[in-house]
Write an enzyme that holds these catalytic residues in place. Structure first.
Site, short mmCIF file in Angstrom:
data_model
loop_
_atom_site.label_atom_id
_atom_site.label_comp_id
_atom_site.label_asym_id
_atom_site.label_seq_id
_atom_site.Cartn_x
_atom_site.Cartn_y
_atom_site.Cartn_z
N TYR A 1 -9.25 5.62 7.19
CA TYR A 1 -9.42 6.00 8.60
C TYR A 1 -10.47 7.11 8.64
O TYR A 1 -10.27 8.16 8.03
CB TYR A 1 -8.10 6.55 9.17
N TYR B 1 4.09 6.69 9.74
CA TYR B 1 3.27 5.52 9.40
C TYR B 1 4.12 4.46 8.68
O TYR B 1 4.02 3.26 9.00
CB TYR B 1 2.09 5.95 8.53
N HIS C 1 0.84 -1.20 0.00
CA HIS C 1 0.00 0.00 0.00
C HIS C 1 0.88 1.25 0.00
O HIS C 1 1.72 1.40 0.87
CB HIS C 1 -0.91 0.02 1.23
N LYS D 1 1.28 0.35 14.97
CA LYS D 1 2.68 0.29 15.36
C LYS D 1 3.05 -0.92 16.23
O LYS D 1 4.24 -1.24 16.37
CB LYS D 1 3.07 1.57 16.14
N PRO E 1 -4.08 0.90 18.66
CA PRO E 1 -3.82 0.37 17.31
C PRO E 1 -3.93 1.38 16.18
O PRO E 1 -3.63 1.04 15.03
CB PRO E 1 -4.89 -0.72 17.16
C1 PHB Z 1 -5.73 -4.06 10.71
O1 PHB Z 1 -5.82 -4.32 9.51
O2 PHB Z 1 -6.00 -4.91 11.59
C2 PHB Z 1 -5.30 -2.71 11.15
C3 PHB Z 1 -4.85 -1.80 10.19
C4 PHB Z 1 -4.46 -0.54 10.57
C5 PHB Z 1 -4.52 -0.17 11.90
C6 PHB Z 1 -4.95 -1.07 12.85
C7 PHB Z 1 -5.34 -2.35 12.48
O3 PHB Z 1 -4.16 1.08 12.25
#
Ligand code: PHB
Ligand code: APR
Length: 390
Positions: A200, A384, A72, A296, A292
């Protein structure tokens, strides 16, 4: 029983440490409380930084990740009824790889066992002894029999609720903690991701995240109350809520699908300092937890064991203890930057129950700034994709 490095916990930290040490000719034994099936079935994180990908390739466990992992080059932030892309490749030259921790765990267990590595699954009552002396020991029970594993060093890779951190005298440890007034309700669903990249969402109904595991498997989260009851969340209610928070055409495109897993995860920031006590090293969730939102947790665990494997390799090659002594400080510099980033992403995207109207305005201004300024979006992107390792 004797080994060079005794490791507690067969999560990503313990398994990767064992693999890295093996490649440098250092012998380990892993003691894991759960069964292999349980460890391989746990649904956890899914985003790997470029540096983590490089480390897994170097550790010779990257073959499947390279084949089925999804590269990605950006993410989207959704707020105020619009979506804004943060272009990692353009801003940093780097990308992330979406590859489930579950799959990574299977790859690591497979590699360790194929090379004759020793993992004791269903090890009961593991206890940690004498790490302030030259010959630390791990005691445990397996199949009704008591065992002692004597080691040169112990890797405490047993997660947040493990026994290693809890074995350190209280006055030798300083802990830093923040809890958040919300949790994440997550589902893994058999349906194609609504977009090629993660979305997000900041929304007045609360945060939502649209992630994935493969082109046919979505991983979706919604912000909920910390004491939320899963029984009150039948799938249909989750899909309605996801659509409401996503909004626009994408909400209409989002297809419901059968859910394979559903769970609620609390949100916490936590750091224990230092990360070494004599011959006991804490690594991964045993030493620190991040919320989460910044993806990280797994990456920090990988960065810790990279530093630890180097330190132990230097010791066995030359008898020098410099890197061992530097372990805790080297890890904590990275840990605190990841704590800052994870806290910041969490604060920017969630709805805080106690907030004032002023806070709402600030949150939107922050999002507007992050998506409108090259400097601010670069700051998000470089964190990130992962800060440089060293
Ligand atoms: C996930 O795909 O589980 C996931 C992805 C991004 C995040 C947290 C969890 O920030
Ligand atoms: N004895 C033996 N094993 C134990 C004990 C114990 N007393 N306590 C815990 N364990 C095992 C757990 O069963 C688990 O398999 O230690 C392992 C710890 O693994 P994780 O919790 O996955 O922690 P870590 O390897 O540090 O990985 C960190 O994984 O879950 C994510 O959010 C986390 O992404 C982060 C990453």
């Amino acid at each position: 029983m004797r080994t060079q490095v005794g490791i507690v916990g067969a999560g990503p930290a313990g398994l990767l440490l064992s693999q890295l040490l093996h490649l440098r000719g250092i012998e380990t034994v892993i003691l894991e409380r759960r069964s292999r099936e349980y460890v391989e079935g746990r649904i956890r994180a899914g985003v790997l930084e470029q540096g983590t990908v490089d480390l897994l390739n170097k550790a010779q466990v990257g073959e499947r990740m390279r084949r089925v992992g999804l590269v990605h080059e950006g993410i989207e932030l959704s707020f105020g009824g619009r979506r804004h892309r943060i272009d990692f490749r353009a801003l940093t030259g780097k990308a992330v790889t979406v590859y489930g921790q579950t799959e990574l765990t299977k790859d690591l267990i497979g590699a360790r066992l194929a090379a004759g590595g020793k993992i004791v699954f269903e090890a009961e009552d593991v206890s940690v002894h004498d790490f302030d002396r030259d010959r630390p020991k791990l005691r445990f029970r397996k199949g009704g029999r008591a065992h002692v594993l004597s080691c040169d060093f112990i890797g405490g890779c047993d997660g947040f609720h493990g026994v290693c951190r809890a074995s350190v005298p209280r006055d030798a440890l300083t802990t830093y903690e923040r809890t958040y007034p919300f949790a994440w309700l997550g589902i893994l669903a058999e349906t194609p991701p609504v977009s090629d990249e993660l979305i997000y969402c900041q929304h007045e109904r609360g945060f939502a995240l649209f992630s994935m595991r493969s082109p046919s498997l979505s991983r979706l989260y919604i912000q909920c109350a910390p004491d939320e009851n899963l029984d009150e969340w039948p799938d249909a209610r989750i899909w309605d809520e996801l659509r409401a928070r996503l909004g626009g055409d994408a909400a209409e495109a989002l297809q419901s699908g059968p859910s394979l897993e559903k769970s609620i995860a609390p949100m916490r920031s936590f750091v224990a300092e230092p990360m070494r006590f004599g011959r006991l090293f804490l690594a991964g969730d045993a030493a620190h937890i991040v919320p989460p939102t910044g993806a990280k947790g797994l990456n920090l665990a990988a960065a810790d064991v990279r530093v630890l494997a180097r330190a132990l390799t230097e010791f066995y090659a030359s008898g020098r203890t410099g890197l061992i002594e530097a372990y805790s400080d080297a890890c904590l510099r990275r840990v605190w930057k990841a704590q800052r980033f994870s806290w910041w992403m969490t604060s920017m995207l969630h709805r805080f129950p106690e907030r004032q109207p002023f806070d709402d305005r600030l949150q939107l201004a922050e999002l507007d700034y992050v998506t409108g300024s090259i400097a601010a979006s670069t700051a998000l992107a470089e964190n990130y994709v992962g800060l440089p390792l060293d």
